[in-house]
Design a protein around this motif. Structure first.
Motif, PDB file in Angstrom:
ATOM      1  N   UNK A   1     -21.111  26.407   3.504  1.00 33.31           N
ATOM      2  CA  UNK A   1     -19.817  27.066   3.228  1.00 33.31           C
ATOM      3  C   UNK A   1     -18.756  26.077   2.739  1.00 33.31           C
ATOM      4  N   UNK A   2     -19.131  24.820   2.509  1.00 25.75           N
ATOM      5  CA  UNK A   2     -18.108  23.787   2.282  1.00 25.75           C
ATOM      6  C   UNK A   2     -17.225  24.049   1.069  1.00 25.75           C
ATOM      7  N   UNK A   3     -17.763  24.730   0.060  1.00 26.44           N
ATOM      8  CA  UNK A   3     -16.943  24.999  -1.130  1.00 26.44           C
ATOM      9  C   UNK A   3     -15.797  25.946  -0.824  1.00 26.44           C
ATOM     10  N   UNK A   4     -15.929  26.710   0.268  1.00 24.17           N
ATOM     11  CA  UNK A   4     -14.862  27.651   0.634  1.00 24.17           C
ATOM     12  C   UNK A   4     -13.934  27.052   1.682  1.00 24.17           C
ATOM     13  N   UNK A   5     -14.227  25.847   2.147  1.00 20.22           N
ATOM     14  CA  UNK A   5     -13.437  25.223   3.218  1.00 20.22           C
ATOM     15  C   UNK A   5     -12.610  24.072   2.669  1.00 20.22           C
ATOM     16  N   UNK A   6     -11.510  23.798   3.342  1.00 22.00           N
ATOM     17  CA  UNK A   6     -10.708  22.620   3.005  1.00 22.00           C
ATOM     18  C   UNK A   6     -11.059  21.536   4.007  1.00 22.00           C
ATOM     19  N   UNK A   7     -11.638  20.423   3.576  1.00 19.70           N
ATOM     20  CA  UNK A   7     -12.014  19.386   4.546  1.00 19.70           C
ATOM     21  C   UNK A   7     -10.782  18.821   5.236  1.00 19.70           C
ATOM     22  N   UNK A   8     -10.938  18.502   6.501  1.00 17.14           N
ATOM     23  CA  UNK A   8      -9.820  17.996   7.305  1.00 17.14           C
ATOM     24  C   UNK A   8     -10.173  16.572   7.741  1.00 17.14           C
ATOM     25  N   UNK A   9      -9.397  15.607   7.269  1.00 16.93           N
ATOM     26  CA  UNK A   9      -9.673  14.194   7.557  1.00 16.93           C
ATOM     27  C   UNK A   9      -8.786  13.642   8.672  1.00 16.93           C
TER      28      UNK A   9
END
Ligand code: SF4
Length: 183
Positions: free
Chosen positions: A99-107
């Protein structure tokens, strides 16, 4: 699929010889560090350490640690429970990766709220409706991600509307969606 194969180990914690609870470890053949910012974006209460790198998360009564080469989960009762927990975590990682393309990564490393900060926003009546003996015990478990705010029924009455909103802001400061809710 990010994780296609893993080897399961079931360990007794070295500091607790003879312990009746075990730690399950999935040894991975694939480096999974790229999924960590997505786990951080998705799992409520997760703590991302970009230096290690690692993500730790509390799920029910288990502490879960995601490392690039392994996933460890504490406090499992036996081998069958270890298989079930590890299999569920591997599926979770794969699902989030897909699902990563629909998620905003959080660093960002989100700190968990302290038990005292949580406690100050609870009704403080020690009514036991949540199943805990005191509000502070509930606060300890809520801060650790082991229970959800909804278990404190009085908090959801009109009398505690402002406290409820403040508490939800506190415990949900990090992003989180239903996929990552501890039970
Ligand atoms: S239900 Fe809420 S008010 Fe009652 S003991 Fe639990 S935390 Fe405290």
């Amino acid at each position: 699929m990010l994780i296609e194969k893993y080897e399961l180990e079931v360990l007794t914690p070295p500091c607790e010889p003879g312990a009746e609870r075990f730690t399950a470890v999935a040894r991975l053949q694939t480096d999974i560090r790229e999924v960590f910012p997505y786990l951080n974006a998705t799992l409520r209460g997760a703590v991302y350490n970009p230096t290690a790198p690692a993500v730790t998360w509390t799920k029910g009564g288990h502490t879960v640690a995601f490392h690039p080469d392994r996933i460890a989960v504490s406090n499992v009762a036996d081998r069958d429970a270890a298989i079930k927990e590890v299999d569920g975590l591997v599926k979770l990682v794969n699902r989030i990766w897909e699902q990563r393309d629909e998620l905003t990564p959080d660093f960002v490393t989100h700190q968990r709220p302290t038990p005292m900060a949580v406690y100050k926003l609870l009704p403080g009546t020690n009514c036991k409706a949540c199943g805990e003996p005191t509000c502070f015990t509930f606060a300890l478990r809520l801060a650790a991600g082991q229970v959800q705010p909804e278990k404190c029924e009085p908090l959801w009455t009109d009398a505690y509307g402002e406290q409820r909103e403040a508490l939800l802001s506190l415990v949900e400061a990090g992003p989180g969606v239903a996929i990552g809710r501890a039970t």
